[in-house]
Enzyme design. Structure first.
Site, PDB file in Angstrom:
ATOM      1  N   GLY A  14      45.606  48.412  42.017  1.00 47.09           N
ATOM      2  CA  GLY A  14      45.710  46.959  42.001  1.00 47.09           C
ATOM      3  C   GLY A  14      44.509  46.225  42.528  1.00 47.09           C
ATOM      4  N   LYS A  37      31.217  42.525  39.452  1.00 48.23           N
ATOM      5  CA  LYS A  37      31.617  43.913  39.214  1.00 48.23           C
ATOM      6  C   LYS A  37      30.334  44.709  38.981  1.00 48.23           C
ATOM      7  CE  LYS A  37      34.689  47.203  38.329  1.00 48.23           C
ATOM      8  NZ  LYS A  37      35.772  47.597  39.241  1.00 48.23           N
ATOM      9  N   ALA A 112      34.148  50.266  42.405  1.00 46.72           N
ATOM     10  CA  ALA A 112      34.760  51.143  41.410  1.00 46.72           C
ATOM     11  C   ALA A 112      35.495  52.247  42.159  1.00 46.72           C
ATOM     12  CB  ALA A 112      33.691  51.733  40.492  1.00 46.72           C
ATOM     13  N   GLY A 113      36.830  52.236  42.118  1.00 47.54           N
ATOM     14  CA  GLY A 113      37.582  53.235  42.859  1.00 47.54           C
ATOM     15  C   GLY A 113      37.481  53.004  44.353  1.00 47.54           C
TER      16      GLY A 113
END
Length: 247
Positions: A14, A37, A112-113
């Site tokens: 999430g 991002k 990311a992750g």
């Protein structure tokens, strides 16, 4: 607080929805917001990525920026090597963030992750970008069994690197939580040493955008421009008696 790093304790918990909720709450509070991002993986050319999803949910006033995109759903370093595309250095992330912060009140940098996923051949991670920016990290965690370990490890990794942490937001709070999820509400703070700053309902990313924006502040602590109360949430959901922590 003009820059916040958003990192998960893993994947598919999430993180993008929490980023979107923080953006929506900040916009509702009158702040200008950008979502960065650095490395988008697992999305093809022309397809909307996580930053675009944040704009869809939080509103068109949010600025979306993406630095690198790799088609395979892998760690950025691995995805870059397999695709033959350049990797991303933490200095590039920091510089892009600083540029966005010049004309935005808040820049959310979504990793990311997890915190220590590799971005390049040298093993640099989101933590290295956070250090260059001297920016605090918001940790997004899962609700259920296993979250105490992964959240505490993330908190310890931040402390070991001298990095600040805002706290923890549960990325997907189930409508019918099991005993582990309910006990974890209090145990997360005791185990990780980080405050609990919100809980986003499961399925929130599927809400109509207008409803998402209207409800987002109610999922987040006032420190994140919200109205959520940890005390009230625990009163509603935590078991009346705690025994041994579930891991």
């Amino acid at each position: 607080m003009s820059v916040v790093i958003v990192s998960g304790t893993g994947t598919e918990i999430g993180k993008t929805v929490v980023t979107s909720a923080v953006a929506a709450a900040a916009v509702a509070a009158g702040r200008s917001v950008a979502v960065l991002k650095p490395a988008q993986t697992g999305v093809g050319a022309g397809e909307p990525g996580d930053a675009a999803e944040a704009v869809r949910l939080a509103g068109a006033s949010v600025t979306a920026t993406e630095l690198a995109r790799y088609p395979e759903p892998l760690a950025p370093d691995t995805a870059a090597r397999r695709s033959g595309l350049p990797t991303l250095a933490p200095e590039e992330i920091a510089e892009a963030t600083r540029r966005l912060s010049l004309d935005h009140d808040l820049v959310l940098v979504e990793g990311a992750g997890g915190l220590l996923v590799r971005f390049d051949e040298a093993g640099h991670t989101l933590a290295d970008a956070a250090r260059l920016l001297d920016a605090p990290t918001l940790v997004v965690a899962q609700a259920g069994l296993g979250t105490l370990n992964s959240t505490t490890l993330t908190a310890e990794a931040l402390r070991a690197r001298g990095l600040g942490a805002l706290g923890v937001v549960i990325g997907s709070w189930p409508a019918d939580p099991d005993l582990a999820a309910r006990c974890n509400l209090a145990d997360l703070t005791r185990s990780s040493g980080l405050p609990l700053l919100g809980a986003v309902p499961a399925g929130a990313g599927g809400l109509a955008a207008e409803r998402f924006r209207a409800e987002a502040p109610s999922w987040l602590d006032p420190s994140l421009s919200g109205t959520w109360s940890e005390e009230s949430f625990l009163a509603d959901w935590a078991p009346p008696v705690f025994g041994t922590a579930l891991i």
